[in-house]
Design a protein around this motif. Structure first.
Motif, PDB file in Angstrom:
ATOM      1  N   UNK A   1      10.986 -11.269  -7.851  1.00 63.09           N
ATOM      2  CA  UNK A   1      10.710 -12.621  -7.380  1.00 63.09           C
ATOM      3  C   UNK A   1       9.396 -13.191  -7.901  1.00 63.09           C
ATOM      4  N   UNK A   2       8.649 -12.421  -8.657  1.00 63.26           N
ATOM      5  CA  UNK A   2       7.428 -12.997  -9.198  1.00 63.26           C
ATOM      6  C   UNK A   2       6.261 -12.049  -9.287  1.00 63.26           C
ATOM      7  N   UNK A   3       6.452 -10.827  -9.026  1.00 58.65           N
ATOM      8  CA  UNK A   3       5.373  -9.862  -9.209  1.00 58.65           C
ATOM      9  C   UNK A   3       4.980  -9.170  -7.928  1.00 58.65           C
ATOM     10  N   UNK A   4       4.465  -7.981  -8.110  1.00 62.00           N
ATOM     11  CA  UNK A   4       4.094  -7.146  -6.985  1.00 62.00           C
ATOM     12  C   UNK A   4       2.824  -6.388  -7.355  1.00 62.00           C
ATOM     13  N   UNK A   5       2.002  -6.136  -6.350  1.00 61.88           N
ATOM     14  CA  UNK A   5       0.803  -5.310  -6.523  1.00 61.88           C
ATOM     15  C   UNK A   5       1.036  -4.027  -5.744  1.00 61.88           C
ATOM     16  N   UNK A   6       0.948  -2.902  -6.445  1.00 67.96           N
ATOM     17  CA  UNK A   6       1.073  -1.595  -5.817  1.00 67.96           C
ATOM     18  C   UNK A   6      -0.311  -1.002  -5.674  1.00 67.96           C
ATOM     19  N   UNK A   7      -0.722  -0.782  -4.434  1.00 63.68           N
ATOM     20  CA  UNK A   7      -2.035  -0.210  -4.154  1.00 63.68           C
ATOM     21  C   UNK A   7      -1.905   1.289  -3.947  1.00 63.68           C
TER      22      UNK A   7
ATOM     23  N   UNK B   1       0.853  -1.177   0.000  1.00 58.76           N
ATOM     24  CA  UNK B   1       0.000   0.000   0.000  1.00 58.76           C
ATOM     25  C   UNK B   1       0.892   1.231   0.000  1.00 58.76           C
ATOM     26  N   UNK B   2       0.707   2.072  -1.010  1.00 63.35           N
ATOM     27  CA  UNK B   2       1.500   3.287  -1.151  1.00 63.35           C
ATOM     28  C   UNK B   2       0.569   4.468  -0.966  1.00 63.35           C
ATOM     29  N   UNK B   3       0.467   4.896   0.260  1.00 55.49           N
ATOM     30  CA  UNK B   3      -0.399   6.019   0.617  1.00 55.49           C
ATOM     31  C   UNK B   3       0.220   6.718   1.820  1.00 55.49           C
ATOM     32  N   UNK B   4       0.094   8.036   1.848  1.00 52.06           N
ATOM     33  CA  UNK B   4       0.642   8.798   2.971  1.00 52.06           C
ATOM     34  C   UNK B   4      -0.065   8.434   4.274  1.00 52.06           C
ATOM     35  N   UNK B   5      -1.359   8.206   4.183  1.00 52.47           N
ATOM     36  CA  UNK B   5      -2.166   7.775   5.341  1.00 52.47           C
ATOM     37  C   UNK B   5      -2.943   6.541   4.942  1.00 52.47           C
ATOM     38  N   UNK B   6      -3.205   5.701   5.923  1.00 53.00           N
ATOM     39  CA  UNK B   6      -4.021   4.518   5.640  1.00 53.00           C
ATOM     40  C   UNK B   6      -5.399   4.998   5.199  1.00 53.00           C
TER      41      UNK B   6
END
Length: 140
Positions: A89-95, A22-27
């Motif tokens: 290593x096999x993929x990543x999900x960037x939220x 999760x790439x966000x300044x705040x949850x």
């Protein structure tokens, strides 16, 4: 985006997927923390708030924004190294939290990571393509 890097809004993330960040300044307020038990939260991988504000005042600055952000990332590998390792290593999900668009800072981060993956792949392949050259017996 490459198949190693997938971008998704935080609200659409599959809960049981590995290598989710999760790439966000705040949850995100609308996203209960228990909904993403495997996600890692990396707010420091994002650009500085001042740089984002500067971009939002004039979207035509996106190319310069990317150059500045990428230079900052290049100088601070601990901020993104886990993302690169997961992608390799096999993929990543960037939220991301917020709207998707061409000017999304997470999209800029994904492009940075793709370039790093391509460079790694190139040098790994180069080591296999090259052959040792023997200069023994040559006279000058």
């Amino acid at each position: 985006m490459s198949s190693a890097i997938q971008l998704l809004p935080a609200s659409q993330c599959p809960a049981q997927r590995d290598n989710v960040f999760l790439l966000a300044a705040r949850w995100p307020a609308a996203l209960p923390r228990g909904r993403l038990p495997r996600a890692q939260w990396l707010p420091r991988a994002l650009p500085a708030p001042g740089l984002l504000a500067w971009l939002r005042r004039d979207p035509l600055r996106y190319a310069l924004f990317c150059d500045t952000y990428w230079a900052d990332l290049g100088a601070n590998p601990p901020r993104w190294q886990a993302l690169l390792q997961a992608a390799a290593a096999g993929g990543v999900v960037l939220l991301y939290d917020g709207e998707d668009g061409l000017l999304n800072p997470v999209r800029a981060l994904a492009r940075f990571l793709e370039a790093r993956l391509a460079a790694q792949s190139y040098w790994q392949d180069a080591a296999q393509r090259s052959s040792p050259v023997c200069y023994a017996g040559l006279s000058h």
